[in-house]
Design a protein around this motif. Structure first.
Motif, short mmCIF file in Angstrom:
data_model
loop_
_atom_site.label_atom_id
_atom_site.label_comp_id
_atom_site.label_asym_id
_atom_site.label_seq_id
_atom_site.Cartn_x
_atom_site.Cartn_y
_atom_site.Cartn_z
N ALA A 151 0.83 -1.21 0.00
CA ALA A 151 0.00 0.00 0.00
C ALA A 151 0.86 1.26 0.00
O ALA A 151 0.56 2.24 -0.69
CB ALA A 151 -0.92 0.00 1.23
N ILE A 152 1.95 1.24 0.76
CA ILE A 152 2.86 2.39 0.81
C ILE A 152 3.51 2.61 -0.55
O ILE A 152 3.64 3.75 -1.01
CB ILE A 152 3.91 2.17 1.91
CG1 ILE A 152 3.25 2.28 3.29
CG2 ILE A 152 5.05 3.18 1.78
CD1 ILE A 152 4.13 1.85 4.43
N MET A 153 3.90 1.54 -1.21
CA MET A 153 4.52 1.67 -2.53
C MET A 153 3.53 2.25 -3.54
O MET A 153 3.90 3.06 -4.39
CB MET A 153 5.06 0.32 -2.98
CG MET A 153 6.18 -0.22 -2.11
SD MET A 153 6.77 -1.85 -2.60
CE MET A 153 7.71 -1.42 -4.07
N SER A 176 4.04 5.84 -5.50
CA SER A 176 4.23 5.79 -6.95
C SER A 176 3.00 6.22 -7.75
O SER A 176 3.12 6.91 -8.76
CB SER A 176 4.63 4.37 -7.37
OG SER A 176 5.88 4.03 -6.83
N PHE A 177 1.80 5.82 -7.30
CA PHE A 177 0.61 6.03 -8.11
C PHE A 177 -0.28 7.16 -7.58
O PHE A 177 -0.85 7.91 -8.37
CB PHE A 177 -0.21 4.75 -8.20
CG PHE A 177 0.41 3.70 -9.09
CD1 PHE A 177 0.06 3.60 -10.43
CD2 PHE A 177 1.34 2.81 -8.60
CE1 PHE A 177 0.62 2.65 -11.25
CE2 PHE A 177 1.92 1.85 -9.41
CZ PHE A 177 1.56 1.77 -10.74
N VAL A 178 -0.43 7.26 -6.26
CA VAL A 178 -1.32 8.28 -5.70
C VAL A 178 -0.62 9.63 -5.65
O VAL A 178 -1.16 10.64 -6.14
CB VAL A 178 -1.80 7.86 -4.30
CG1 VAL A 178 -2.69 8.95 -3.69
CG2 VAL A 178 -2.57 6.55 -4.36
N TRP A 179 0.58 9.66 -5.07
CA TRP A 179 1.30 10.93 -4.95
C TRP A 179 2.19 11.22 -6.15
O TRP A 179 2.74 12.33 -6.26
CB TRP A 179 2.13 10.94 -3.66
CG TRP A 179 1.27 10.94 -2.42
CD1 TRP A 179 0.02 11.46 -2.29
CD2 TRP A 179 1.61 10.39 -1.14
NE1 TRP A 179 -0.46 11.28 -1.02
CE2 TRP A 179 0.50 10.62 -0.28
CE3 TRP A 179 2.72 9.74 -0.62
CZ2 TRP A 179 0.49 10.21 1.05
CZ3 TRP A 179 2.71 9.33 0.70
CH2 TRP A 179 1.61 9.56 1.53
N GLY A 187 -2.44 -5.85 -3.02
CA GLY A 187 -2.48 -5.14 -4.29
C GLY A 187 -3.88 -5.04 -4.85
O GLY A 187 -4.28 -4.01 -5.40
N ILE A 188 -4.64 -6.12 -4.72
CA ILE A 188 -6.03 -6.12 -5.20
C ILE A 188 -6.87 -5.13 -4.41
O ILE A 188 -7.61 -4.30 -4.98
CB ILE A 188 -6.63 -7.54 -5.12
CG1 ILE A 188 -5.92 -8.47 -6.11
CG2 ILE A 188 -8.13 -7.49 -5.41
CD1 ILE A 188 -6.38 -9.91 -6.02
N ARG A 243 -2.71 0.10 -14.01
CA ARG A 243 -2.82 -1.18 -13.29
C ARG A 243 -1.92 -1.16 -12.04
O ARG A 243 -0.91 -1.88 -11.98
CB ARG A 243 -2.43 -2.34 -14.19
CG ARG A 243 -3.48 -2.70 -15.24
CD ARG A 243 -3.00 -3.84 -16.12
NE ARG A 243 -2.00 -3.39 -17.08
CZ ARG A 243 -1.22 -4.22 -17.77
NH1 ARG A 243 -1.28 -5.52 -17.57
NH2 ARG A 243 -0.34 -3.74 -18.64
N PRO A 244 -2.25 -0.37 -11.02
CA PRO A 244 -1.42 -0.32 -9.82
C PRO A 244 -1.35 -1.65 -9.08
O PRO A 244 -0.39 -1.91 -8.36
CB PRO A 244 -2.10 0.76 -8.96
CG PRO A 244 -3.50 0.82 -9.46
CD PRO A 244 -3.41 0.54 -10.93
N GLU A 245 -2.40 -2.48 -9.26
CA GLU A 245 -2.39 -3.79 -8.59
C GLU A 245 -1.29 -4.70 -9.10
O GLU A 245 -0.95 -5.70 -8.45
CB GLU A 245 -3.75 -4.48 -8.76
CG GLU A 245 -4.09 -4.93 -10.19
CD GLU A 245 -4.66 -3.84 -11.05
OE1 GLU A 245 -5.09 -4.13 -12.20
OE2 GLU A 245 -4.72 -2.68 -10.58
N LEU A 246 -0.69 -4.36 -10.26
CA LEU A 246 0.38 -5.18 -10.81
C LEU A 246 1.59 -5.22 -9.88
O LEU A 246 2.34 -6.21 -9.86
CB LEU A 246 0.79 -4.64 -12.18
CG LEU A 246 1.74 -5.50 -13.02
CD1 LEU A 246 1.17 -6.89 -13.25
CD2 LEU A 246 2.05 -4.82 -14.35
N ILE A 247 1.79 -4.17 -9.09
CA ILE A 247 2.88 -4.17 -8.11
C ILE A 247 2.73 -5.33 -7.14
O ILE A 247 3.68 -6.07 -6.87
CB ILE A 247 2.92 -2.83 -7.34
CG1 ILE A 247 3.25 -1.68 -8.28
CG2 ILE A 247 3.93 -2.88 -6.21
CD1 ILE A 247 3.19 -0.32 -7.61
#
Length: 414
Positions: free
Chosen positions: A35-37, A41-44, A159-160, A258-262
């Motif tokens: 969640a932090i990653m 990377s995606f939210v901020w 991730g999901i 696709r942030p869930e790919l992380i």
């Protein structure tokens, strides 16, 4: 005379509680890590250098404190320390949910990491005192299995949830996990009083800390095989850590929607590591552990090269596959280092030498991501992954040949 020994590891109720607490906390850790990653990377939408500060915040307290905290653990009730550490971690994790930006989040992550430094030495001390000698290996192996399973399932589920709901939900679940971990283990507080290590009975109790620390370094530098294993492993670890966290930057460029790919790639890495550990455990013997270290670099190099070839719109299964390959290398790397430390140390100095390696390796974890963030800011992540991958692939082959030669020489001399 009645036999008071426990017949199996799973009849050992104190161990079961410690194992359950460890399981819950590890799943919580990997839930909020992904969640932090995603937040960074995606939210901020932060630059690679800021993303690289995540592992720095996790590792810096361990690099600074790991060689000192062992003596602190010997003076207090380990169960109480671990429970309070989990509670403090849960509270700081809840604060993290409301962090408005990275300038607030990073100090909170740093404080959490400082609190959790106590866990590793305290847990090792407890296992040593409550688990029978013939069950020590099984206890450590089960902890390792949980660690790898949590790397598979935690990021996958996290991730999901983070992708379809919010990263804050995963962080909240992580906070709940730390609270439950504390509740599970606090029940042992009274029983653990008689298990508390007696510092006065320690063979080095009359030796100053600095003298003991110096003797550990002397033992490392005088052991030819150990010195080379440490050196080669740390060079490889530097290359790995330079690019490990930058996978989020890479995936953001090839799969921005696709942030869930992380989480899936992290799960693939954990699956690969777990598979490698299981395969090695099924083998009766491994003659040269330098082979494991060399093959680990070859697998990591192949996985990194694969990441370097990723392109915009790449199918999900491709980066996951390369994550599995790289994860297999990580699993072999972990086994190779652990076995080398066990084989090349004595009961009297294994704690100090392990602490030295842990401190140096975490120093690498602190510095390498910063270097990786800088070079990715100058060149693209794909190019750096390709180059680091080639370095590991070729270097792993030559490292394997060199370490096998050292082990053969050592076998002949003995």
């Amino acid at each position: 005379m009645k036999n008071k020994t426990l017949p199996t590891l799973w009849n050992n109720k104190p161990f079961l509680r410690i194992f359950s607490s460890y399981t819950v906390s590890m799943f919580g850790r990997w839930f909020d890590m992904v969640a932090i990653m995603i937040l960074f990377s995606f939210v901020w939408q932060l630059d690679p250098l800021y993303v690289a500060l995540i592992p720095v915040a996790y590792a810096l307290p361990h690099a600074l404190l790991s060689q000192f905290v062992g003596q602190f653990v010997d003076r207090f009730n380990n169960i109480t320390l671990m429970a309070y550490a989990d509670i403090c971690t849960a509270i700081l994790t809840i604060f993290l949910i409301f962090a408005p930006n990275h300038l607030v989040a990073l100090p909170l992550i740093l404080m959490r990491a400082a609190v959790t430094v106590i866990h590793f030495p305290a847990q090792q001390s407890l296992i040593k005192h409550i688990v029978q000698e013939q069950h020590i290996v099984k206890a450590v192996t089960w902890n390792g299995t949980v660690n790898e399973l949590s790397k598979v399932l935690g990021p996958f589920i996290g991730g999901i949830l983070a992708g379809y709901f919010s990263p804050g939900l995963c962080i909240f679940i992580g906070a709940c996990a730390y609270f439950f971990s504390a509740l599970i283990i606090i029940q042992l507080r009274k029983r653990s009083e008689f298990q508390k290590p007696d510092a006065a009975s320690h063979p080095h109790s009359n030796v100053s800390f600095w003298k003991s620390w110096k003797d550990g370094w002397v033992a490392v530098l005088r052991n030819y095989k150990l010195k080379w294993f440490f050196g080669i492993s740390l060079v490889g670890l530097m290359a790995i850590q330079m690019m490990d966290v930058q996978v989020t930057v890479l995936l953001r460029s090839v799969a921005p929607d696709r942030p869930e790919l992380i989480g899936w790639v992290m799960s693939g890495s954990g699956f690969g590591a777990l598979s490698a550990i299981i395969i090695i455990n099924q083998m009766n013997t491994v003659r040269f552990y330098g082979v494991l270290l060399g093959i680990s670099y070859v697998l990591l190099g192949a996985g990194f090269i694969g990441f370097g070839w990723l392109y915009l719109g790449v199918p999900t299964y491709i980066p996951v596959l390369f994550g599995i390959i790289a994860g297999g290398g990580i699993g072999l790397f972990t086994i190779a280092i652990s076995v080398t430390i066990q084989r090349e140390t004595s009961k009297e100095n294994i704690g100090r030498i392990s602490g030295i390696y842990n401190s140096i390796s975490n120093t690498v974890v602190v510095t390498a991501p910063l270097i990786g963030g800088l070079i990715v800011s100058v060149w693209s992540a794909n190019v750096i992954y390709l180059n680091i991958g080639m370095f590991l692939l070729i270097g792993g082959f030559f490292a394997m040949l060199f370490l096998i030669k050292i082990e053969k020489q050592d076998t002949i001399s003995n």
